[in-house]
Design a protein around this motif. Structure first.
Motif, short mmCIF file in Angstrom:
data_model
loop_
_atom_site.label_atom_id
_atom_site.label_comp_id
_atom_site.label_asym_id
_atom_site.label_seq_id
_atom_site.Cartn_x
_atom_site.Cartn_y
_atom_site.Cartn_z
N ARG A 144 9.28 -4.17 -2.66
CA ARG A 144 9.62 -4.25 -1.24
C ARG A 144 8.88 -3.18 -0.45
O ARG A 144 8.73 -2.05 -0.91
N PRO A 145 8.39 -3.55 0.71
CA PRO A 145 7.67 -2.53 1.51
C PRO A 145 8.63 -1.43 1.96
O PRO A 145 9.80 -1.66 2.25
N ASP A 146 8.11 -0.24 1.99
CA ASP A 146 8.90 0.93 2.39
C ASP A 146 9.11 0.91 3.91
O ASP A 146 8.14 0.92 4.67
N LYS A 147 10.36 0.85 4.33
CA LYS A 147 10.70 0.81 5.76
C LYS A 147 10.87 2.21 6.37
O LYS A 147 11.10 2.33 7.57
#
Length: 679
Positions: free
Chosen positions: A171-174
């Motif tokens: 998951r992309p880092d938010k």
């Protein structure tokens, strides 16, 4: 599958030939041709996969490749474009035998099988054409997670739970922390809540009748905008604030009124208490003058007599002249003489009464048991042989001095005294026994009691002398004023040049301006009664209050205990003019002397004379310079300088004076240096 003429490449992981379904294997297949062919696998039960060890043991038996297994090639049947490798596999529980198994049907040769990096798969394009496809094996870079499993109890084969073959996408880092310790370890609380109104809705149906007598018909009102809504809320808030402020103002005023009422009531109570105390003080003073008993009472009488004489003399000098004035002064002198004689008679009676009280106090001290306080606070008493002897002598003396008793009881008391004193043979006891025998003889001859008073007084006086001898009463040794050892007496005895008597050092008052031992206290008192006739009671009360207040500070103050009554009189009369420094009140009963600077011990140069209320307020001050004005502080310093000049004559007090001067110089130097630094 069009446009894929060069074939396709299958990339799978090592061990992909394990007994797993494609969902549980950890390889990855990349299609490069239009017709995708998959290698057939043995289906497994959902969620399980056989371990690699069991695969190595059973791989020859359950091999999917029917031909050319050793060469890494396989001849397969034609499949449709819509089919997948999963659909091409054998049916569950189907047995697929290889050529080796046919060749060695009796015995299965177990060998370790290692899958090569690239395998060739032969795929049928049509009925007569075949195509060989190279399949690249992608080795996994991570270990398969162990998700549990089970073991076959009969065969001992271990089966592992399946995991996903495809790598999970990251998951992309938010930029937001989604998982934290506080969230995962939060303490949850379950609390049941119940609405205030429990309601239910029931509709009318067949077999159920619901009354509509209490129903309400609700119609929508006028629509209003958000501005109107907020305007109404603002107006409502303003109305609430108005009523709240009115309520708060009413409460505030009521509280102020209540505080004022309580303050006025307290002040009235204090005034009433002061008035009562003053009346009680005047009543006690009147009682002392009416029935004088102590030396202070007679001082008040002589002081009032002197005031009366001054008033009468002034009145006579103001109103009369010549022979009338002389006659009036002679009559006044005769009246003064009669009053002095009357006071003298009262003094004789008071001396007799005080002498008897002193004797009884002495005897009670001799009979008092030993007392001490235990660890729990209780008082423990113990009678010793000497205290029991003192009790016996006290009872005998009380019996002897008792008047108006029957003759038989009197004779019995005399015989008891005779038996008591016969234990010690001396001149005093012999004389006492002779007087007792004489009184017994006179009583037996019926002599009147009025004629026996002198004899009985002699007996009681001799018996009292007997009691005061330490050899006969050991408790009397520590209570006698005159020590038994003459050597101790010589050290503290001084000669009075007025009465020409040798007295103890405690009988000589030493004022501050005295350099030698002067007259004794009795001579001072006699001179005061004859000439000055001053009352020192008020000064004595001020000195006692001052010493009590200094003891409460617990800072080891010593100067206050060096000051005598004459010194206190000089301070109050000559330096402070018998009045308060603030209110100029001249009632000495209401004046007290306290510290000027409470940080230092009391001394004649660190004191101020105030009323009791003013003293309480003065001791609460923290900074004198900010409270009092400069002229008042300068006035106080002048009075302190006068006191220093007077009390510097005392050698012991001069050391305290030098120490206070050094401390004051150090403080002034410190303040001066700090002011320079600020500039």
């Amino acid at each position: 599958m069009e446009g894929a003429s060069d074939g396709f490449e299958v990339v799978t992981s090592e061990g992909s030939g394990a007994e797993q379904s494609p969902a549980s294997s950890q390889g990855k297949a990349v299609r490069k041709t239009g017709d995708l062919a998959e290698k057939s696998l043995l289906p497994e039960p959902a969620g399980t996969a056989q371990s690699e060890n069991s695969w190595d043991q059973q791989s020859p038996q359950n091999s999917v490749l029917p031909k050319n297994t050793a060469n890494g090639t396989e001849t397969a049947s034609m499949i449709e474009d819509s089919q997948t490798l999963r659909k091409t596999g054998p049916i569950f529980n189907e047995t697929v035998q290889t050529e080796n198994q046919k060749r060695f049907s009796g015995k299965v040769i177990q060998q370790n099988y290692h899958m090569p990096d690239v395998i060739t798969v032969r795929v049928q394009r049509d009925s007569h054409s075949f195509q060989e496809v190279d399949v690249k094996i992608e080795r996994p870079t991570y270990n398969k997670p162990f998700l549990g499993g089970f073991r076959n109890m009969s065969t001992g084969v271990e089966f592992h739970n399946a995991g996903s073959q495809t790598k999970s996408k990251k998951r992309p880092d938010k930029g937001i922390q989604l998982f934290c310790r506080e969230t995962q370890t939060i303490v949850e609380k379950n609390k049941q809540q119940q609405t205030r109104n429990t309601t239910s809705t029931q509709m009318t149906k067949i077999g159920l009748y619901v009354s509509n007598m209490t129903d309400k018909l609700i119609t929508p009102g006028k629509y209003f905008t958000a501005e109107e809504y907020h305007k109404r809320r603002l107006e409502a808030v303003i109305v609430l604030q108005k009523y709240f402020r009115r309520w708060h103002a009413i409460n505030l005023v009521q509280n102020l009124k209540e505080q004022k009422r309580l303050r006025l009531a307290r002040e009235a109570q204090e005034e009433l208490q002061k008035k009562r105390e003053k009346e009680e003080k005047l009543r006690r003073e009147y009682e002392k003058k009416l029935n004088p008993k102590t030396k202070e009472d007679f001082e008040l009488l002589y002081h009032d007599l002197e005031l009366w004489m001054q008033e009468e003399t002034e009145r006579i000098n103001r109103t009369l002249t010549g022979a009338e004035r002389k006659a009036a002064l002679c009559a006044l002198l005769e009246e003064e003489t009669q009053l002095i004689a009357c006071i003298g008679m009262h003094k004789l009676d008071a001396n007799l009464e005080n002498q008897q009280k002193a004797i009884m106090h002495f005897l009670r001290k001799c009979a008092q048991p030993r007392r001490w306080k235990a660890f729990d606070g209780k008082i423990t008493e113990m009678d010793t042989q000497s205290t029991l002897r003192g009790k016996e002598l006290l009872e005998i003396y009380c019996s002897i001095t008792t008047k108006d008793i029957p003759k038989d009881e009197r004779i019995s008391v005399l015989l008891t005294v005779k038996c008591t004193v016969k234990e010690h043979e001396c001149k005093l006891t012999q004389e006492l026994v002779a007087l007792i025998d004489r009184e017994i003889d006179l009583i037996s001859r019926e002599v009147k009691e009025c004629n026996l008073e002198g004899l009985r007084k002699r007996i009681s006086t001799l018996f009292l002398q007997y009691i005061k001898i330490p050899e006969f009463n050991s408790e009397a040794a520590g209570l006698l004023k005159v020590p038994q050892d003459p050597l101790k007496l010589y050290k503290r005895v001084y000669f009075c040049h007025s009465c020409e008597n040798y007295l103890a050092s405690t009988e000589f008052p030493i004022p501050a301006n005295s350099r030698t031992i002067g007259r004794c206290r009795s001579c001072y008192r006699l001179d005061n009664e004859a000439r000055q006739r001053e009352a020192y009671l008020k000064y004595r009360l001020i000195l006692e209050d001052l010493r009590k207040s200094e003891v409460d500070y617990q800072d080891d103050s010593k100067i206050v205990f060096l000051v005598q009554l004459a010194d206190m009189q000089y301070l109050i009369e000559n330096i402070w003019n018998c009045q308060s420094a603030l209110s100029a009140s001249s009632d000495l009963y209401d004046l007290v002397m306290v510290r000027w600077d409470k940080q230092h011990e009391w001394s004649p140069w660190n004191t101020i004379l105030l009323t009791k209320e003013e003293a309480d307020a003065h001791l609460k001050l923290c900074n004198l310079e900010k409270t009092y004005e400069a002229p008042f502080i300068s006035k106080m310093e002048q009075k302190h300088i006068r006191a220093k000049n007077y009390f510097a004559q005392i050698p012991v007090m001069s050391s305290f004076l030098h120490r206070s001067n050094n401390q004051a110089n150090a403080n002034s130097y410190k303040n001066h240096s700090s002011s320079k630094l600020k500039k």
